[in-house]
Design a protein around this motif. Structure first.
Motif, PDB file in Angstrom:
ATOM      1  N   LEU A  58      -9.787   3.287   0.847  1.00 10.61           N
ATOM      2  CA  LEU A  58      -8.432   2.256   0.714  1.00 10.61           C
ATOM      3  C   LEU A  58      -9.012   0.765   1.166  1.00 10.61           C
ATOM      4  CD1 LEU A  58      -5.127   4.120   1.343  1.00 10.61           C
ATOM      5  CD2 LEU A  58      -6.080   3.191  -0.819  1.00 10.61           C
ATOM      6  N   LEU A  91       0.899  -1.092  -0.109  1.00 11.93           N
ATOM      7  CA  LEU A  91      -0.102   0.140   0.051  1.00 11.93           C
ATOM      8  C   LEU A  91       0.767   1.137   0.145  1.00 11.93           C
ATOM      9  CD1 LEU A  91      -3.160   0.465  -0.093  1.00 11.93           C
ATOM     10  CD2 LEU A  91      -2.971   0.437   2.451  1.00 11.93           C
ATOM     11  N   ASP A 120      -8.732   7.414   5.230  1.00 11.14           N
ATOM     12  CA  ASP A 120      -7.518   6.801   4.749  1.00 11.14           C
ATOM     13  C   ASP A 120      -6.296   6.896   5.493  1.00 11.14           C
ATOM     14  OD1 ASP A 120      -8.643   5.516   2.405  1.00 11.14           O
ATOM     15  OD2 ASP A 120      -7.982   6.975   1.163  1.00 11.14           O
ATOM     16  N   TRP A 130       1.089   4.113  -3.005  1.00 11.38           N
ATOM     17  CA  TRP A 130       0.705   5.527  -2.798  1.00 11.38           C
ATOM     18  C   TRP A 130       1.805   6.488  -3.017  1.00 11.38           C
ATOM     19  CZ3 TRP A 130       3.104   8.204   1.828  1.00 11.38           C
ATOM     20  CH2 TRP A 130       2.455   9.531   2.094  1.00 11.38           C
TER      21      TRP A 130
END
Ligand code: QUE
Length: 350
Positions: A226, A167, A182, A171
């Motif tokens: 997310l 993740l 998030d 990002w």
């Protein structure tokens, strides 16, 4: 501290740092970075200061990044010593925050990108409002996720309860904008106060941050965006190469992810994407924030000497034509070995 873009003062026992450069969205110039670093060194060892609070004076931005226009001017002038020194000082300041022995509270009440996360995300208390969002858009200017975030983003836990290096890499390569929900879920933020007011500031200063937040902090309404995207992200953003990630995304059934990643990386520097994957791989395994910053510095100073940084800052921030001509123009042509040779991979086995 006399610089007009930054004020620092002590109120009660709180050291307050105010960013005051609203026209540049508080982007950090060398004077601001030096000012923050020097006052933190002083307050760290000053028993009269029990906590530090960083905030913006204006309503729009927390901090949009480092002043990369100034960095670009230095590079164009061939003044690498000065530009390298700017990043060296900024990263030293980031490490000071990450190792600060007292509560360090950031009021993120607006945009926080790049260097703005470097002065907030390493602190103990990251308070976000409904106006807050966070992104790392450096791949659009031929640079990489820096200011310690390539290290810390991979280790953040959040309300989700576990870190996600995949993740974090997603990002950092897509400039995806995390809003409050998030940020709390991933751990970039620690507390949510929908509307950050002067009353909150006064209360933090009067009673201390934990007592103030016990009354003011809320839980965001609704699920973090997310949450739904994370499974697909974790199936595709495994540390390998950017080419493997792009192929996995293209083959994945999640159309939303496919569209998002394709669109977000269409104008990204291929060199930045390759460098980001290697940097995240290396910084997954180094010992501490300082070692992570050292890797960012090694890759960052290399990238400043490649054509994409000057071209990227031109296209995004100087001329704002959004038409960067990056070279090389494809991921396959990037000199990956030159980047690999710069990095300390810690105890990484591959
Ligand atoms: C990547 C970046 C930055 C960016 C955009 C990117 C950055 C930065 C700014 C910025 C934005 C608005 C301003 C300003 C600077 O934008 O570091 O002065 O008014 O500071 O894609 O790294």
């Amino acid at each position: 501290m006399a610089a007009e873009t930054l004020s620092t003062y002590v109120r009660n026992t709180t050291g307050v740092i105010e960013l005051d450069r609203p026209k540049a969205l508080n982007s950090l110039n060398p004077e601001m970075i030096r000012g923050i670093k020097e006052i933190l060194e002083q307050w760290r060892d000053d028993a009269a200061v029990t906590q530090v609070l960083v905030r913006s004076t204006g309503p729009k931005a927390f901090c949009a990044g480092g002043d990369v226009r100034v960095a670009r001017d230095g590079v164009v002038a061939g003044n690498f010593e000065e530009t390298d020194g700017f990043f060296e000082m900024e990263y030293a300041m980031n490490n000071l925050i990450g190792t600060f022995p007292k509560p360090y509270i950031a009021l993120i009440d607006g945009v926080a990108m790049g260097g703005g996360l470097g002065i907030s995300a390493h602190g103990s208390h990251r308070i976000v409002s409904d106006k807050a969002f966070a992104a790392m858009p450096e791949m659009n200017i031929g640079y990489i996720t820096d200011v310690g975030l390539s290290y810390s983003s991979q280790r953040m836990v959040g309300t989700r309860g576990k870190p996600s290096p995949e993740l974090a890499l997603f990002w950092a390569t897509t400039a995806y904008r995390m809003y409050a929900a998030d940020m709390l879920w991933t751990g970039l933020a620690t507390h949510y106060v929908p509307n950050i007011t002067e009353a909150l500031v006064d209360d933090i200063i009067a009673r201390g941050v934990d007592a103030a937040l016990a009354d003011a902090a809320h839980t965001p309404n609704g699920e973090a965006p997310l949450v739904a995207l994370a499974p697909a992200i974790e199936e595709t953003f495994a540390p390998g190469s950017w080419e493997e990630i792009a192929a996995a995304v293209a083959a994945h059934s999640n159309e939303e992810l496919k569209e998002l990643v394709t669109e977000a990386t269409a104008a990204a520097s291929p060199t930045s994407l390759v460098a980001a994957v290697e940097l995240f791989k290396a910084n997954a395994n180094v010992a501490d924030l300082r070692a992570g910053l050292d890797n960012e510095y090694a890759v960052g100073t290399y990238l400043l000497r490649q054509p994409d940084f000057v071209e990227g800052v031109r296209a995004v921030l100087v001329d704002k034509t959004k038409d960067p001509q990056f070279q090389p123009a494809s991921v396959a042509e990037v000199d990956k070995e030159a980047i690999v040779a710069l990095l300390n991979y810690g105890d990484y086995g591959g």
